[in-house]
Write a protein that holds these residues in place. Structure first.
Motif, mmCIF file in Angstrom:
data_model
loop_
_atom_site.group_PDB
_atom_site.id
_atom_site.type_symbol
_atom_site.label_atom_id
_atom_site.label_comp_id
_atom_site.label_asym_id
_atom_site.label_seq_id
_atom_site.Cartn_x
_atom_site.Cartn_y
_atom_site.Cartn_z
ATOM 1 N N LEU A 1 36.024 -12.604 38.130
ATOM 2 C CA LEU A 1 35.843 -11.251 38.683
ATOM 3 C C LEU A 1 34.437 -11.087 39.250
ATOM 4 O O LEU A 1 34.255 -10.687 40.406
ATOM 5 C CB LEU A 1 36.081 -10.188 37.595
ATOM 6 N N THR A 2 33.438 -11.392 38.434
ATOM 7 C CA THR A 2 32.060 -11.116 38.858
ATOM 8 C C THR A 2 31.640 -12.047 39.992
ATOM 9 O O THR A 2 30.859 -11.646 40.853
ATOM 10 C CB THR A 2 31.082 -11.201 37.671
ATOM 11 N N GLN A 3 32.192 -13.253 40.020
ATOM 12 C CA GLN A 3 31.878 -14.162 41.125
ATOM 13 C C GLN A 3 32.433 -13.618 42.451
ATOM 14 O O GLN A 3 31.913 -13.911 43.514
ATOM 15 C CB GLN A 3 32.455 -15.557 40.821
ATOM 16 N N ARG A 4 33.507 -12.805 42.367
ATOM 17 C CA ARG A 4 34.048 -12.131 43.560
ATOM 18 C C ARG A 4 33.286 -10.847 43.887
ATOM 19 O O ARG A 4 33.649 -10.130 44.825
ATOM 20 C CB ARG A 4 35.506 -11.732 43.308
ATOM 21 N N GLY A 5 32.295 -10.509 43.064
ATOM 22 C CA GLY A 5 31.560 -9.258 43.301
ATOM 23 C C GLY A 5 32.266 -8.041 42.735
ATOM 24 O O GLY A 5 31.953 -6.907 43.087
ATOM 25 N N VAL A 6 33.237 -8.266 41.856
ATOM 26 C CA VAL A 6 33.984 -7.167 41.233
ATOM 27 C C VAL A 6 33.266 -6.767 39.943
ATOM 28 O O VAL A 6 33.026 -7.618 39.071
ATOM 29 C CB VAL A 6 35.427 -7.613 40.893
ATOM 30 N N ILE A 7 32.937 -5.493 39.807
ATOM 31 C CA ILE A 7 32.295 -5.022 38.575
ATOM 32 C C ILE A 7 33.347 -5.023 37.458
ATOM 33 O O ILE A 7 34.455 -4.508 37.642
ATOM 34 C CB ILE A 7 31.735 -3.594 38.754
#
Ligand code: NAP
Length: 283
Positions: free
Chosen positions: A218-224
């Motif tokens: 998730l965070t690698q996709r920029g998703v918080i």
């Protein structure tokens, strides 16, 4: 702490702690444990019934207010929603024991959406909510809100997990300046997420758990991301996701798990709209 910059310049942690479905009597301890584990972004809602317990944990932590990022959510308001919204905001602030919020979200795209949003815009202009956003908005409703109002939501918090990835929608949001935030990042364990063979295999390659792979993805996709747990050891595990990186191959493998469908409910479903509209919080 990794952060992202929202469309109004406010910095928000990329990883935080969610308190949905934590009973009020357990929430103070859970949030205290999460703060001790290093979390600084807390995500609650008026509808969760545990804002006061979150507030007590914040107070007893002694952590400076400027180091915390606190989000709560406005429940569905009838028309005309302007005054109701301000009252609901003040109630939330008072439960939390704070004098401002970092992020105030409209919890559902229902009720007097425009009245709610305009009141939230006023709270933002007055500095009482440093950023405002929405949750559970589908693309048509989000774009409608953006093109017909002054302030573009900083965040849209939507169901996002390996089985419902929202990649196309993330792209649209990004073009509009709206940051995607995941709720139910673990799909609350549905579809046997925590024993998924592909995710477990990727975890093995990095010596990480399935939960850590999902949060890293998730965070690698920029998703918080705002994982919830009541267990201190899992809180620590879920916070420890920035010392490895998924390869392009692994990201592509996880992308193939997407079913394109909700595992919870569809906000287009008239039955859901009616159920949520009938739900009222105690004053
Ligand atoms: P979630 O984070 O997808 O999953 C939570 C579940 O995963 C719990 O059963 C938890 O159990 C388990 N878990 C957590 N860490 C684990 C680990 N490392 N290993 C194994 N199991 C683990 O579910 P969620 O709470 O629905 O979503 C996260 C947050 O998003 C919420 O707390 C809330 O803040 C927000 N949210 C917002 C909306 C909205 O409409 N805006 C809707 C839903 C949620 P234990 O607690 O027993 O560890």
């Amino acid at each position: 702490m990794r952060t992202v910059t929202l469309n109004n310049g406010v910095e928000m942690p990329l990883l935080g702690f969610g308190v949905y479905q934590i009973p009020a009597e357990d929430t103070e301890r859970a949030v205290s444990d999460a703060l001790a584990a290093g979390y600084r972004l807390l995500d609650t809602a008026a509808a969760y019934g545990n804002e006061a317990a979150v507030g007590r944990a914040i107070k007893s932590s002694g952590i400076p207010r400027e180091d915390l990022f606190v989000t709560t959510k406005l429940w569905v308001q009838d028309a005309p929603a302007q005054d109701n919204t301000r009252r609901a905001f003040e109630t939330s602030l008072s439960h939390l024991g704070l004098d401002h919020l970092d992020l105030y979200l409209m919890h559902q795209p229902f009720g007097d959406v425009y009245g709610q949003w305009r009141a939230m815009e006023a709270l933002n202009r007055e500095g009482l909510a440093r950023a405002i956003g929405v949750a559970n908005f589908y693309p048509d409703r989000l774009v409608d809100l953006i093109v017909n109002n002054e302030i573009t939501p900083a965040v849209n918090q939507i169901e996002t997990h390996p089985f419902f990835q929202r990649a196309d929608y993330q792209e649209l949001m990004s073009e509009q300046g709206v940051r995607i935030q995941s709720w139910g990042g673990f799909a609350e364990g549905r579809n046997d997420l925590f024993t998924n063979p592909l995710l477990a295999g990727i975890g093995k390659e990095h010596d990480k758990s399935v939960a850590q792979v999902v949060l890293r993805w998730l965070t690698q996709r920029g998703v918080i991301a705002i994982p919830k747990s009541v267990r201190a050891e899992r809180m620590a595990e879920n916070f420890d996701v920035f010392d490895f990186e998924l390869t392009e191959r692994q990201m592509a493998q996880i992308a193939a798990l997407d079913t394109g469908a909700s595992l919870f409910f569809d906000h287009h479903d008239p039955e859901i709209v009616t159920r949520l509209a009938k739900h009222r919080l105690d004053a």
